[in-house]
Design a protein around this motif. Structure first.
Motif, PDB file in Angstrom:
ATOM      1  N   ILE A  62       0.800  -1.220   0.000  1.00  0.00           N
ATOM      2  CA  ILE A  62       0.000   0.000   0.000  1.00  0.00           C
ATOM      3  C   ILE A  62       0.840   1.282   0.000  1.00  0.00           C
ATOM      4  CG2 ILE A  62      -1.780   1.301   1.223  1.00  0.00           C
ATOM      5  CD1 ILE A  62      -2.837  -1.322   2.342  1.00  0.00           C
ATOM      6  N   PRO A  63       1.824   1.449   0.911  1.00  0.00           N
ATOM      7  CA  PRO A  63       2.495   2.756   1.017  1.00  0.00           C
ATOM      8  C   PRO A  63       3.238   3.184  -0.240  1.00  0.00           C
ATOM      9  CG  PRO A  63       2.962   1.385   2.936  1.00  0.00           C
ATOM     10  CD  PRO A  63       2.314   0.509   1.922  1.00  0.00           C
ATOM     11  N   PHE A  64       3.746   2.221  -0.997  1.00  0.00           N
ATOM     12  CA  PHE A  64       4.614   2.580  -2.117  1.00  0.00           C
ATOM     13  C   PHE A  64       4.033   2.206  -3.477  1.00  0.00           C
ATOM     14  CE2 PHE A  64       7.343   1.946   1.630  1.00  0.00           C
ATOM     15  CZ  PHE A  64       7.858   3.234   1.734  1.00  0.00           C
ATOM     16  N   GLY A  65       2.741   1.917  -3.512  1.00  0.00           N
ATOM     17  CA  GLY A  65       2.059   1.706  -4.776  1.00  0.00           C
ATOM     18  C   GLY A  65       2.644   0.591  -5.616  1.00  0.00           C
ATOM     19  N   ARG A  66       2.947  -0.532  -4.983  1.00  0.00           N
ATOM     20  CA  ARG A  66       3.597  -1.616  -5.725  1.00  0.00           C
ATOM     21  C   ARG A  66       2.751  -2.889  -5.727  1.00  0.00           C
ATOM     22  NH1 ARG A  66       9.480  -1.916  -3.068  1.00  0.00           N
ATOM     23  NH2 ARG A  66       8.206  -1.846  -1.165  1.00  0.00           N
ATOM     24  N   GLU A  81       4.745  -0.656 -10.256  1.00  0.00           N
ATOM     25  CA  GLU A  81       4.831   0.432  -9.289  1.00  0.00           C
ATOM     26  C   GLU A  81       4.185   1.653  -9.938  1.00  0.00           C
ATOM     27  OE1 GLU A  81       8.038   2.961  -6.577  1.00  0.00           O
ATOM     28  OE2 GLU A  81       8.697   1.209  -7.727  1.00  0.00           O
ATOM     29  N   TYR A  82       3.301   2.306  -9.213  1.00  0.00           N
ATOM     30  CA  TYR A  82       2.581   3.439  -9.781  1.00  0.00           C
ATOM     31  C   TYR A  82       2.177   4.397  -8.665  1.00  0.00           C
ATOM     32  CZ  TYR A  82      -1.837   1.469  -8.054  1.00  0.00           C
ATOM     33  OH  TYR A  82      -2.846   1.004  -7.246  1.00  0.00           O
ATOM     34  N   ASP A  83       1.609   5.533  -9.030  1.00  0.00           N
ATOM     35  CA  ASP A  83       1.195   6.534  -8.057  1.00  0.00           C
ATOM     36  C   ASP A  83      -0.180   6.171  -7.522  1.00  0.00           C
ATOM     37  OD1 ASP A  83       0.824   8.768  -6.527  1.00  0.00           O
ATOM     38  OD2 ASP A  83       0.397  10.120  -8.211  1.00  0.00           O
ATOM     39  N   GLY A  84      -0.203   5.474  -6.414  1.00  0.00           N
ATOM     40  CA  GLY A  84      -1.468   5.039  -5.849  1.00  0.00           C
ATOM     41  C   GLY A  84      -1.273   4.348  -4.524  1.00  0.00           C
ATOM     42  N   ALA A 100      -8.403  -2.561  -5.865  1.00  0.00           N
ATOM     43  CA  ALA A 100      -9.122  -1.541  -5.100  1.00  0.00           C
ATOM     44  C   ALA A 100      -8.069  -0.605  -4.526  1.00  0.00           C
ATOM     45  CB  ALA A 100      -9.946  -2.182  -3.984  1.00  0.00           C
ATOM     46  N   ASP A 101      -8.034   0.615  -5.053  1.00  0.00           N
ATOM     47  CA  ASP A 101      -7.007   1.590  -4.703  1.00  0.00           C
ATOM     48  C   ASP A 101      -7.632   2.701  -3.856  1.00  0.00           C
ATOM     49  OD1 ASP A 101      -5.436   4.158  -5.134  1.00  0.00           O
ATOM     50  OD2 ASP A 101      -4.104   2.746  -6.134  1.00  0.00           O
ATOM     51  N   PHE A 102      -7.099   2.906  -2.660  1.00  0.00           N
ATOM     52  CA  PHE A 102      -7.646   3.897  -1.740  1.00  0.00           C
ATOM     53  C   PHE A 102      -7.608   5.299  -2.330  1.00  0.00           C
ATOM     54  CE2 PHE A 102      -7.668   6.771   1.881  1.00  0.00           C
ATOM     55  CZ  PHE A 102      -8.575   6.195   2.743  1.00  0.00           C
ATOM     56  N   GLN A 103      -6.624   5.572  -3.131  1.00  0.00           N
ATOM     57  CA  GLN A 103      -6.411   6.903  -3.679  1.00  0.00           C
ATOM     58  C   GLN A 103      -7.117   7.123  -5.011  1.00  0.00           C
ATOM     59  OE1 GLN A 103      -2.259   8.326  -3.497  1.00  0.00           O
ATOM     60  NE2 GLN A 103      -2.409   8.794  -5.685  1.00  0.00           N
ATOM     61  N   ASN A 104      -7.190   6.077  -5.835  1.00  0.00           N
ATOM     62  CA  ASN A 104      -7.625   6.246  -7.224  1.00  0.00           C
ATOM     63  C   ASN A 104      -8.912   5.554  -7.618  1.00  0.00           C
ATOM     64  OD1 ASN A 104      -5.223   7.748  -8.043  1.00  0.00           O
ATOM     65  ND2 ASN A 104      -4.129   5.811  -7.783  1.00  0.00           N
ATOM     66  N   GLY A 105      -9.488   4.707  -6.762  1.00  0.00           N
ATOM     67  CA  GLY A 105     -10.685   3.959  -7.125  1.00  0.00           C
ATOM     68  C   GLY A 105     -10.350   2.541  -7.558  1.00  0.00           C
ATOM     69  N   LEU A 109      -4.698  -3.829 -13.744  1.00  0.00           N
ATOM     70  CA  LEU A 109      -3.273  -4.129 -13.892  1.00  0.00           C
ATOM     71  C   LEU A 109      -3.042  -5.039 -15.073  1.00  0.00           C
ATOM     72  CD1 LEU A 109      -0.268  -4.441 -12.911  1.00  0.00           C
ATOM     73  CD2 LEU A 109      -1.099  -6.334 -11.472  1.00  0.00           C
ATOM     74  N   ASP A 110      -2.107  -4.668 -15.934  1.00  0.00           N
ATOM     75  CA  ASP A 110      -1.640  -5.546 -17.003  1.00  0.00           C
ATOM     76  C   ASP A 110      -0.425  -6.289 -16.463  1.00  0.00           C
ATOM     77  OD1 ASP A 110      -0.284  -6.703 -19.198  1.00  0.00           O
ATOM     78  OD2 ASP A 110      -1.119  -5.205 -20.571  1.00  0.00           O
ATOM     79  N   PRO A 111      -0.531  -7.594 -16.198  1.00  0.00           N
ATOM     80  CA  PRO A 111       0.570  -8.315 -15.559  1.00  0.00           C
ATOM     81  C   PRO A 111       1.790  -8.480 -16.463  1.00  0.00           C
ATOM     82  CG  PRO A 111      -1.142  -9.844 -16.208  1.00  0.00           C
ATOM     83  CD  PRO A 111      -1.688  -8.467 -16.455  1.00  0.00           C
ATOM     84  N   VAL A 112       1.619  -8.281 -17.761  1.00  0.00           N
ATOM     85  CA  VAL A 112       2.736  -8.422 -18.690  1.00  0.00           C
ATOM     86  C   VAL A 112       3.571  -7.143 -18.750  1.00  0.00           C
ATOM     87  CG1 VAL A 112       3.396  -8.867 -21.077  1.00  0.00           C
ATOM     88  CG2 VAL A 112       1.484 -10.122 -20.061  1.00  0.00           C
ATOM     89  N   THR A 113       2.891  -6.003 -18.926  1.00  0.00           N
ATOM     90  CA  THR A 113       3.609  -4.730 -19.047  1.00  0.00           C
ATOM     91  C   THR A 113       3.789  -4.013 -17.714  1.00  0.00           C
ATOM     92  OG1 THR A 113       1.593  -3.424 -19.411  1.00  0.00           O
ATOM     93  CG2 THR A 113       2.605  -4.483 -21.342  1.00  0.00           C
ATOM     94  N   GLY A 114       2.963  -4.376 -16.715  1.00  0.00           N
ATOM     95  CA  GLY A 114       3.004  -3.683 -15.436  1.00  0.00           C
ATOM     96  C   GLY A 114       2.227  -2.382 -15.420  1.00  0.00           C
ATOM     97  N   ALA A 115       1.515  -2.093 -16.518  1.00  0.00           N
ATOM     98  CA  ALA A 115       0.737  -0.854 -16.582  1.00  0.00           C
ATOM     99  C   ALA A 115      -0.486  -0.941 -15.673  1.00  0.00           C
ATOM    100  CB  ALA A 115       0.304  -0.584 -18.018  1.00  0.00           C
ATOM    101  N   VAL A 116      -0.739   0.120 -14.929  1.00  0.00           N
ATOM    102  CA  VAL A 116      -1.912   0.224 -14.069  1.00  0.00           C
ATOM    103  C   VAL A 116      -2.748   1.397 -14.568  1.00  0.00           C
ATOM    104  CG1 VAL A 116      -2.766   0.558 -11.727  1.00  0.00           C
ATOM    105  CG2 VAL A 116      -0.662  -0.739 -12.104  1.00  0.00           C
ATOM    106  N   THR A 117      -3.980   1.118 -14.952  1.00  0.00           N
ATOM    107  CA  THR A 117      -4.837   2.133 -15.552  1.00  0.00           C
ATOM    108  C   THR A 117      -6.186   2.196 -14.828  1.00  0.00           C
ATOM    109  OG1 THR A 117      -5.586   0.502 -17.180  1.00  0.00           O
ATOM    110  CG2 THR A 117      -3.771   1.947 -17.828  1.00  0.00           C
TER     111      THR A 117
END
Length: 317
Positions: A62-66, A81-84, A100-105, A109-117
């Protein structure tokens, strides 16, 4: 004094794996620690365990968005790792990974690229209080809790049901003092809800129309520094409750009678759990105080297994 049911079996958990030193953020401040730990150093805070079909255990920091992944042998790697502030994580039957992200809703997660949208940022432009945990029914409907800073001083926490395909969003209840983990019963007619600040688990019956009716108290706990957190369901319809702040995980039968209690060999932060391993008979637990993943074998003592999401459709999650 005789009790109406046997005393619960005591099971001591063991360490499955822990966050490697290379991933621990020593001497690093975080907004989460400043607000939730009064600035005390926190090198990680693990939550949200969930298995994919290959037996990899995903979990969040949670603290480091990972987002991390533990292979079946316990080897840990970082996925994203992302801002969340990711708090809960569940995997859809089609492979999509929801957070479920406390900051962003609600995030994807794309497990291949690591992109979080973003998947769901708000409720009709009204921001969430702070999303906490999530659960899918057998049709892929997503149930999630919106906890924020609610508690006995502000019992306005919410539980939502969302169709990720159509976008339909329904608030099921908005009077909860700190809604947290949640899981549906075997028939998917009842939603069990951890209410952390009330130190309780509520029972939310769902009417044929999908409304929540006749909400009741299912389990009442006492003591500790927090309360019930993550939940899981057994194949016999029993409810597993992580009592964070006590270092315990309680296994109940379908009537709510305690049949076993799992003890942490590390800290008291038993925040969440997921069934995995052969035949879904091992309980894996995030122990957040020490950044450890614990495990407990339930089959030898109880002869039970976990009930996987989408079991009605023959798919494992």
């Amino acid at each position: 004094m005789s009790y109406p049911f046997p005393q619960p079996v005591v099971i001591d958990a063991t360490v499955f794996t822990e966050l490697p030193e290379a991933f621990r953020r020593r001497n690093t401040s975080s907004y989460w620690a400043e607000r939730n730990r009064r600035g005390a150093e926190v090198d990680c805070f693990l939550e949200g365990p969930s298995f994919d079909r290959d037996g990899n255990l995903y979990f969040v920091d949670i603290p480091f968005g990972r987002i991390f992944k533990a292979a079946p042998d316990g080897d840990v790697s970082q996925v994203a790792e992302y801002d969340g502030q990711p708090n809960g994580l569940k995997i859809h039957q089609d492979g999509r990974i929801f957070i479920a992200d406390f900051q962003n809703g609600i995030m994807l997660l794309d497990p291949v690229t690591g992109a979080v949208t973003p998947a769901l940022r708000d409720a009709e432009s009204e921001g969430f209080k702070g999303c906490n945990d999530l659960h899918f029914d057998c049709d892929g409907m997503l149930y999630f809790t919106d906890q924020g800073q609610t508690g006995l001083q502000d019992p306005t926490g919410r539980v939502y049901r969302w169709n990720p395909d159509s976008g339909e969003l329904t608030c099921l209840i908005n009077t909860v003092p700190s809604p947290n983990g949640l899981v549906l019963d075997l028939a998917e007619h009842v939603l069990y809800l951890a209410v952390t600040r009330a130190n309780a688990v509520w029972r939310l019956p769902l009417s044929p129309s999908g409304r929540v009716v006749k909400v009741g108290l299912f389990l009442q706990f006492s003591g500790g520094r927090a309360g019930p957190d993550g939940l899981a369901l057994t194949d016999a319809g029993g409810v597993v409750v992580c009592q964070t702040g006590m270092g315990l995980v309680w296994v109940h039968d379908v009537l709510g009678r305690p049949i076993a209690v799992v003890r942490s060999p590390r800290g008291l932060g038993t925040t969440n759990c997921a069934f995995g391993g052969p035949d879904n008979r091992t309980l894996y637990i995030t122990e957040s105080d020490t950044g450890t993943i614990l495990k407990a074998e339930l089959a030898p003592e109880l002869g039970i297994a976990g009930h996987a999401m989408y079991s009605g459709h023959g798919a494992k999650s």
